[in-house]
Design an enzyme around this catalytic site. Structure first.
Site, PDB file in Angstrom:
ATOM      1  CG  ASP A 108      47.585  76.411  77.706  1.00 22.89           C
ATOM      2  OD1 ASP A 108      46.713  75.738  78.289  1.00 22.89           O
ATOM      3  OD2 ASP A 108      48.637  76.779  78.240  1.00 22.89           O
TER       4      ASP A 108
ATOM      5  CB  SER B  33      50.947  76.022  85.387  1.00 20.32           C
ATOM      6  OG  SER B  33      49.578  76.243  85.139  1.00 20.32           O
TER       7      SER B  33
ATOM      8  CG  HIS C  83      49.095  74.257  80.525  1.00 22.99           C
ATOM      9  ND1 HIS C  83      49.357  75.599  80.479  1.00 22.99           N
ATOM     10  CD2 HIS C  83      49.201  73.905  81.837  1.00 22.99           C
ATOM     11  CE1 HIS C  83      49.600  76.055  81.690  1.00 22.99           C
ATOM     12  NE2 HIS C  83      49.520  75.043  82.535  1.00 22.99           N
TER      13      HIS C  83
END
Length: 306
Positions: free
Chosen positions: A233, A115, A289
């Protein structure tokens, strides 16, 4: 028949070759390149349910590898808090010092950023070429920033509610920029000039204000730059940022890929040259995600680390 003198001369000539062959046969195999990991928002270096799993997985698949999972702070709690509230430029500087002092990294290392850790490690590659980063793997990183904070992972949702309100109130104010990590990669496509002038982190590493040739040279020194995008996501907005794409300037509906951006066409960061040289790798995965199975990680990520 050869004389005893001739035999002695032949033996003397062959001895160094025999010794060399014996030595080569008994050399230890070369150690795998070390790995540096930087976790994402609301996570920590050593969470046994996240980065701890990744570290063990890598160590199992690549015996003998040295894995450094970065802790930004004195303990896990401080590490989590810093992922929200410690100036990214300060964090990057801290990491550069950690890497420079680690004797196991001096010949080079690979890196995986999860991330926001993806763009943070890219900043390390651009700003701190010693020791050299060889391959950078960005898993769900937001390289063109975000324009929205739809959802936050785990138990950090209350913190994200506060951050969301702060971003909406004034993402580019000095107070918010200096104190909120997510504001430092907040990219408003409707106010591009404001973003370029007041973003203290992303606008700098993306060469929005001027071209720093060192940044470009250092990034281009990577052997591979791997970017993983998650099709479903629900945290990154827009998801195209995970492949260096973003909204077309002036609106927040239509997105364009990296190859249509000014960053690429003007090659302000060297990405066009890297792309042509086969150094950019774009991986896509179904799922939300950072939803990664052991099988997918082993098949698609581990090969870049050997």
């Amino acid at each position: 028949m050869a004389s005893s003198c001739s035999r002695r001369l032949l033996a003397a000539a062959l001895l160094p070759w025999c010794c060399a062959a014996w030595a080569l046969g008994h050399l230890d195999p070369p150690s795998p390149p070390p790995l540096v990991i930087w976790h994402g928002m609301g996570d920590s270096c050593c969470n046994p349910m996240s980065m701890g799993v990744i570290k063990k997985m890598v160590e199992k698949e690549i015996p003998g590898i040295y894995v450094l999972s970065l802790e930004i702070g004195k303990n896990m709690m401080e590490d989590v808090e810093n992922s929200f509230f410690l100036n990214v430029n300060v964090q990057v500087n801290m990491v550069c010092q950690i890497l420079e002092k680690d004797p196991k990294l001096q010949q080079g290392y690979n890196a995986i950023g999860f991330s926001q850790g993806g763009q943070f490690l890219r900043a390390v590659a651009q700003r701190c070429p010693t020791p050299p980063m060889m391959t950078l793997i960005s898993v769900g990183g937001q390289h063109q920033g975000v324009f929205g904070l739809p959802r936050c992972p785990g138990e950090s949702s209350h913190i994200c509610d506060f951050i969301r309100k702060s971003l909406n109130a004034g993402a580019y104010s000095k107070l918010v920029q200096e104190r909120l990590v997510q504001a430092q990669y907040w990219h408003d496509p409707i106010k591009e000039s404001v973003y370029r002038n007041y973003s203290i982190f992303l606008a700098d590493i993306n060469q929005e204000r001027c071209v720093n040739e060192s940044y470009k040279k250092n990034l281009m020194a990577l052997k591979k730059f791997v970017m993983v995008k998650f099709f479903n996501d629900s945290i990154v907005d827009p998801v195209d940022s995970e492949w260096f794409g973003f909204y077309r300037s002036g609106q927040a509906k239509e997105t364009i890929p990296l190859q249509e951006s000014t960053l690429y066409t003007e090659d302000r960061l060297g990405l066009k040259k890297m792309d042509k040289a086969g150094k950019l790798v774009f991986l896509a995965k179904e799922g939300d995600h950072l939803q990664i199975s052991k099988e997918w990680f082993t098949a698609h990520i581990i090969p870049f680390l050997k």
